[in-house]
Design a protein around this motif. Structure first.
Motif, PDB file in Angstrom:
ATOM      1  N   MET A  57       0.802  -1.220   0.000  1.00 24.35           N
ATOM      2  CA  MET A  57       0.000   0.000   0.000  1.00 24.35           C
ATOM      3  C   MET A  57       0.837   1.274   0.000  1.00 24.35           C
ATOM      4  O   MET A  57       0.325   2.356   0.273  1.00 24.35           O
ATOM      5  CB  MET A  57      -0.939  -0.017   1.200  1.00 24.35           C
ATOM      6  N   ARG A  81       6.509   6.450   3.729  1.00 28.70           N
ATOM      7  CA  ARG A  81       6.074   6.080   2.381  1.00 28.70           C
ATOM      8  C   ARG A  81       7.249   5.510   1.589  1.00 28.70           C
ATOM      9  O   ARG A  81       8.379   5.987   1.715  1.00 28.70           O
ATOM     10  CB  ARG A  81       5.487   7.291   1.658  1.00 28.70           C
ATOM     11  N   SER A 104      -5.990   3.857   2.399  1.00 32.10           N
ATOM     12  CA  SER A 104      -5.283   4.962   1.740  1.00 32.10           C
ATOM     13  C   SER A 104      -5.682   6.305   2.336  1.00 32.10           C
ATOM     14  O   SER A 104      -4.833   7.199   2.499  1.00 32.10           O
ATOM     15  CB  SER A 104      -5.574   4.947   0.237  1.00 32.10           C
TER      16      SER A 104
END
Length: 377
Positions: free
Chosen positions: A171, A216, A338
């Motif tokens: 993800m 991230r 998300s």
């Protein structure tokens, strides 16, 4: 009807819950766990909603409350440690507690009526009206049913359904957790620092703190969730130049022997059963990081046991009913991963500014409470 045997792979959250309820439905459960004992991080997890009702029926609610943490707010800070936003937590009737304690309480509830085999794992499955199972260390055994409750990197799923890459979707975020030797000065506050694409949260947990690094990043080719040296390099690269307490905590990471790091992933399969083998918890439908994983694991395990008890001679029908019911809880959580990541790990400075301003006006989504992910259920 002869008492049916069920092998459950995984002694985290889903496994012991399932064993408890299967025993009460007339089955004979065996739980096999790869670790030598109860294996879990001290990361805080939540028992809420449908899992609260399961816990109440198991008679363990009082024990969960005794083990609960005291966090009542989430504070955002800048490079200098100054507060930039605040969100109140709680008020929904759920219980937050270290996953170590949740796993231990569930094991204690189930162990009188289930066989637990530690330091072993499933290596082979062969179905022919039952399931012949081979193990890494123990002798081969035969069971009527096998349930994979062995987490994101499920061995049962790989053996019965296919390789992991077919079902596990990265993800775009990684998470690492590191236990701290000391307890934070404020036992009621989770403190989070952000820079673009990175977050560091200090959670008071219970007794000592937990540091959670969330950043991230694209999928790493050949990523191994057990490769500690790789994980330390990834953290050092991802947090280079970050402020607040990051440099100090990265020093601790370099010396740590209990660092946990994994990809934030979503597990999706067209079906959760294959013949006499089925999946539960994260093995079936992981929504790691912000997804109420422990709550969903307990709720799903209860539903699976209930359906198998309704039609013990027809596991295929029971598996279909379980999946139809539990997907209604899982799918909204999977869709929201998300969105939750965007709120807690903004990718840009402007995104950070908007998020911090928003915390002064509106509560953050309830996913904010699940800041420190637990190991697979």
């Amino acid at each position: 009807m002869t008492e049916q045997t069920v092998l459950i792979s995984g002694a985290g959250v889903a496994g012991p819950t399932l064993a408890y309820w299967l025993a009460r439905a007339g089955f004979r459960p065996t739980v096999v766990e790869r670790a030598a004992g109860l294996r879990s991080s001290g990361s805080p997890v939540d028992v809420r909603g449908p899992a609260s009702r399961v816990a109440e029926r198991m008679g363990i609610t009082a024990k969960l409350r005794e083990a609960s943490t005291d966090a009542t707010e989430l504070k955002f800070v800048d490079d200098a440690g100054r507060r930039t936003g605040r969100v109140a937590l709680g008020g929904d009737g759920g219980i937050e507690l270290p996953r170590t304690d949740l796993a231990a309480i569930l094991h204690e509830a189930a162990r009188a009526d289930a066989e637990f085999v530690f330091h072993d794992s499933v290596t082979g499955l062969h179905q022919d009206g039952g399931v012949d199972v081979t193990f890494e260390r123990g002798a081969a055994r035969r069971f009527d049913l096998v349930i994979g409750a062995d987490g994101l990197h499920s061995a049962v799923r790989r053996l019965a359904f296919g390789p992991e890459h077919r079902f596990v979707q990265h993800m775009g975020v990684y998470v690492a957790t590191l236990p701290l030797a000391e307890a934070p000065a404020d036992a009621t506050s989770i403190v989070m620092y952000n820079s673009p694409g990175r977050a560091l949260a200090i959670h008071p947990s219970r007794g000592r703190g937990i540091a959670a690094f969330m950043f991230r990043g694209t999928a790493v080719p050949g990523f191994d969730h057990r490769d500690s040296a790789l994980h330390k390099r990834m953290l050092a690269e991802a947090y280079e130049g970050a402020g607040w307490r990051v440099p100090e905590l990265l020093e601790r990471v370099r010396e740590a022997d209990d660092l946990y790091l994994d990809s934030v992933s979503r597990v999706r399969l067209d079906g959760w059963s294959s013949g006499r083998v089925a999946l539960a918890g994260d093995a079936a439908s992981c929504v790691s990081l912000f997804g109420d994983g422990s709550t969903l694991a307990m709720a799903g395990a209860y539903t699976l046991a209930e359906e198998l008890g309704r039609t013990p001679g027809d596991p295929a029908s029971a598996f279909r009913r379980y999946e139809s019911t539990h997907r209604k809880l899982v799918e909204p959580k999977q869709r929201n991963v998300s969105t939750a990541a965007a709120l807690l790990i903004p990718a840009t400075r402007s995104g950070l500014a908007v998020r911090n301003f928003g915390t002064r006006l509106l509560p953050l989504v309830t996913a904010a409470r699940r800041l420190v992910p637990a190991r697979a259920a």
